[in-house]
Design a protein around this motif. Structure first.
Motif, PDB file in Angstrom:
ATOM      1  N   TYR A 143      46.327  -2.366  13.180  1.00 56.25           N
ATOM      2  CA  TYR A 143      45.557  -3.072  14.185  1.00 56.25           C
ATOM      3  C   TYR A 143      45.923  -4.533  14.530  1.00 56.25           C
ATOM      4  CZ  TYR A 143      42.033   0.589  13.302  1.00 56.25           C
ATOM      5  OH  TYR A 143      41.444   1.863  13.209  1.00 56.25           O
ATOM      6  N   ILE A 158      44.741  -7.153  17.286  1.00 59.52           N
ATOM      7  CA  ILE A 158      43.372  -7.664  16.700  1.00 59.52           C
ATOM      8  C   ILE A 158      43.837  -8.805  15.960  1.00 59.52           C
ATOM      9  CG2 ILE A 158      41.433  -7.105  15.397  1.00 59.52           C
ATOM     10  CD1 ILE A 158      41.265  -5.418  17.591  1.00 59.52           C
ATOM     11  N   PHE A 185      38.986  -3.552  20.833  1.00 60.52           N
ATOM     12  CA  PHE A 185      40.129  -3.957  21.320  1.00 60.52           C
ATOM     13  C   PHE A 185      39.406  -4.711  22.582  1.00 60.52           C
ATOM     14  CE2 PHE A 185      42.928  -0.900  19.385  1.00 60.52           C
ATOM     15  CZ  PHE A 185      43.837  -1.719  18.876  1.00 60.52           C
ATOM     16  N   SER A 193      40.076  -8.903  22.992  1.00 64.18           N
ATOM     17  CA  SER A 193      40.894  -9.398  23.756  1.00 64.18           C
ATOM     18  C   SER A 193      40.167 -10.458  24.912  1.00 64.18           C
ATOM     19  CB  SER A 193      41.842  -8.179  24.372  1.00 64.18           C
ATOM     20  OG  SER A 193      40.922  -7.394  24.995  1.00 64.18           O
ATOM     21  N   LEU A 252      45.017  -7.982  26.249  1.00 64.41           N
ATOM     22  CA  LEU A 252      45.367  -6.622  25.486  1.00 64.41           C
ATOM     23  C   LEU A 252      46.868  -6.529  25.256  1.00 64.41           C
ATOM     24  CD1 LEU A 252      43.327  -3.710  27.695  1.00 64.41           C
ATOM     25  CD2 LEU A 252      43.013  -4.525  25.250  1.00 64.41           C
TER      26      LEU A 252
END
Ligand code: GAP
Length: 430
Positions: free
Chosen positions: A227, A232, A313, A317, A329
Motif C-alpha cells: 500500500y 498511501i 487511494f 491522493s 495518484l
C-alpha cells in the motif's frame, strides 16, 4: 477543535463523492431508478483505476513470486460448500433494532439511543450475511448463495491446483473476484457495499506454530509495504490486531490494515491465520511426495477489498492547491498516464501533429485527447483525475519534433523529443 477537524474531514468525503461522480469514477448503482442501496457502478475512469489496482496487486502477489499461482472460481457454488465452511451458521452480524423507527444497526456502531430518532434498542439479534439466490425453472427453485467471501472457491479447488501444477508446500493461491454480503448498514460511498470485489492470497504451510507466526508477520509487512509503494501515506495506515472475541469464526488470529479515513480508522485488508479450519472442514489433505507424510496444511490469508483500496487511494491522493484540485495518484494507478493536446484546436497542422503523437502513445499507455478551452483549463481538468503527464504540441514541435511535457506534481514543463517520449514515461512508471 475536534469539531473543526471533523467538519473539514466530512467536507473531503463530500468532495470525493462529487468528483467521483462528476469525472466518471463512481456512479450510484441504478441511479435513474433512484439507486439501490449498497450497489455502485464504476465509470470510464473508475474501471481504469480499479483494473490498475488489480493489475498491480496481481503483479506483486503472483508474477513477482515463484510460490504463488492464480485462479478464478465461480461465484455460485454448491450450497454444501457454505454449509461445510460454517458460513450458513456463523457468518453473521449482531444487530439491534430501534423500537421506534425500526432501523437496524450493527452493535459496535451504536450509542445509548438510536441516532436516527432517539428511540430505545432491542436486544442484539444475529443476522446472516449470505445473499440467497434461487436457481432453476420449476418450483420449488433451488436455493443457492452468492459467495460471501471469494476464499472458499480456492479451498475447494486445493486438490485440483496441487494435482494440475507443480506447487509444493509452502505455496499460495491468489484470486480476485466479486463477493456479496447482505450488509444491513451499507455506507460511506463504496466502503461498505453489498456487492464488492476482493483480492486474496491463501498461503498454505506445514502446520507449525512458530513458522506460521513468521509467515503471518511476513505477510503483514508485505501487504503494508504494498500500500505504501502504491502511494498511501505511511502515517495514515496502521495495524489493528483483533481481540479473540472480535475475530471471524475461522481465524486463529487476525490483524487488519486500517486507513485513517475521514469517517475514522477503517479496515481495508485483513490478514488472517485460518489454521486448518477450512481444509479440514472440506476433508482435504496434502501429501508430501518426498516423505509420504500426509497432513492438513495451515493457511495464512491476506484479504483486501478492491473497492475500499480504490476509495482510500482517491481520498489519500486528493489535494487542493488554491483552485487546483489534484489527485496525486501513483502513475501506475492513474486512469490515464498521458493527455495529449494541440496548442490551438483551429490550426490543422498542430492538430495533425498532435494526433500522430496521440496515436503513437495510445498503443503503449492509456492516453486521452483534449482540445477544449485553453491549455491552463486542460491541465486543471487532467490534474483532477490524476493524469501524471500532459503533452502539448506547439509551433516549435512542427520545426524540431519536440513537445512540452508538463508534470502533474511539480507543474514543471520540459521539452522532450517525440521519439524519446515513450522512454520518458516508462522511466516515470518504474
Ligand atoms: N476471506 C476473508 C474475508 O473475507 P473480511 O475481513 O471479511 O475477510 C476482507 O473481508 C476484505 O474485504 C475487507 O478488508 C474489506 O476490504 C473487504 N470487504 C469486506 N466486506 C466489505 C463490504 N461490505 N464492502 C466493501 N468491501 C468489503
Amino acid at each position: 477543535m475536534e469539531f473543526d477537524k471533523q467538519s473539514l474531514s466530512l467536507g473531503v468525503m463530500e468532495k470525493i463523492t462529487s468528483l467521483a461522480k462528476r469525472r466518471g469514477f463512481i456512479f450510484q448503482g441504478s441511479e435513474i431508478y433512484g439507486g439501490y442501496q449498497g450497489f455502485w457502478d464504476y465509470g470510464p475512469l473508475g474501471v481504469e483505476l480499479k483494473n490498475n489496482i488489480k493489475k498491480e496487486w496481481w503483479k506483486s502477489m503472483v508474477y513477482e513470486r515463484e510460490d504463488v499461482v492464480g485462479m478464478d472460481a465461480s461465484i455460485i457454488m454448491n450450497p454444501k460448500v457454505w454449509e461445510t465452511s460454517g458460513h450458513l451458521k456463523a457468518f453473521t452480524d449482531p444487530l439491534v433494532e430501534c423500537k421506534k423507527c425500526h432501523h437496524r444497526f450493527k452493535v459496535e456502531t451504536i450509542e445509548d439511543k438510536c441516532a436516527d430518532c432517539g428511540g430505545e434498542f432491542t436486544e442484539p439479534k444475529t443476522f446472516n450475511l449470505m445473499t440467497e439466490v434461487f436457481l432453476g425453472v420449476t418450483e420449488p427453485k433451488e436455493k443457492a448463495y452468492l459467495r460471501g467471501e471469494i476464499t472458499q472457491g480456492v479451498f475447494v479447488n486445493f486438490k485440483n491446483v496441487v494435482d494440475s501444477t507443480r506447487v509444493k508446500i509452502p505455496f499460495g493461491i491468489a484470486q480476485i473476484g466479486k463477493a456479496f454480503r447482505n450488509e444491513i448498514t451499507p455506507g460511506n460511498l463504496t466502503f461498505r457495499s453489498r456487492e464488492f470485489e476482493q483480492m486474496e492470497l491463501e498461503y498454505f504451510i506445514k502446520p507449525d506454530e512458530k513458522d506460521s507466526e513468521k509467515t503471518f508477520n511476513d505477510f503483514k509487512k508485505i501487504r503494508m509495504e504494498w500500500y505504501m509503494d502504491m502511494g498511501i501515506k505511511k502515517d495514515k495506515m496502521r495495524f489493528h490486531d483483533h481481540e479473540p472475541e472480535k475475530r471471524a469464526f475461522y481465524a486463529r488470529y487476525a490483524t487488519d490494515i486500517e486507513y485513517e479515513a475521514p469517517f475514522g480508522w477503517s479496515e481495508f485488508e485483513g490478514i488472517h491465520h485460518r489454521g486448518d479450519f477450512d481444509l479440514k472442514n472440506h476433508g482435504l489433505k496434502y501429501k508430501d511426495e518426498m516423505t509420504n507424510e500426509e497432513y492438513t496444511p495451515w493457511v495464512i490469508e491476506t484479504s483486501g477489498g478492491v473497492d475500499r483500496a480504490l476509495l482510500f487511494f482517491l481520498i489519500d491522493s486528493y489535494h487542493e492547491d488554491g483552485e487546483r484540485v489534484v489527485l496525486k495518484l501513483n502513475p501506475k494507478l492513474a486512469p490515464y498516464k498521458v493527455a495529449v493536446f494541440p496548442l490551438l484546436k483551429n490550426k490543422p497542422e498542430l492538430v495533425g501533429k498532435a494526433r500522430s503523437v496521440y496515436s503513437l502513445l495510445r498503443t503503449k499507455y492509456s492516453s486521452v485527447w483534449d482540445d477544449r478551452g485553453n491549455i491552463g483549463k486542460r491541465y486543471f481538468a487532467q490534474d483532477e483525475i490524476g493524469t501524471p503527464w500532459c503533452v502539448t504540441v506547439d509551433f516549435q514541435s512542427l520545426d524540431d519534433d519536440t513537445v512540452t511535457v508538463r508534470d502533474r506534481d511539480t507543474v514543471k514543463q520540459e521539452r522532450i523529443a517525440i521519439d524519446k517520449l515513450s522512454e520518458y514515461f516508462q522511466n516515470g512508471l518504474i
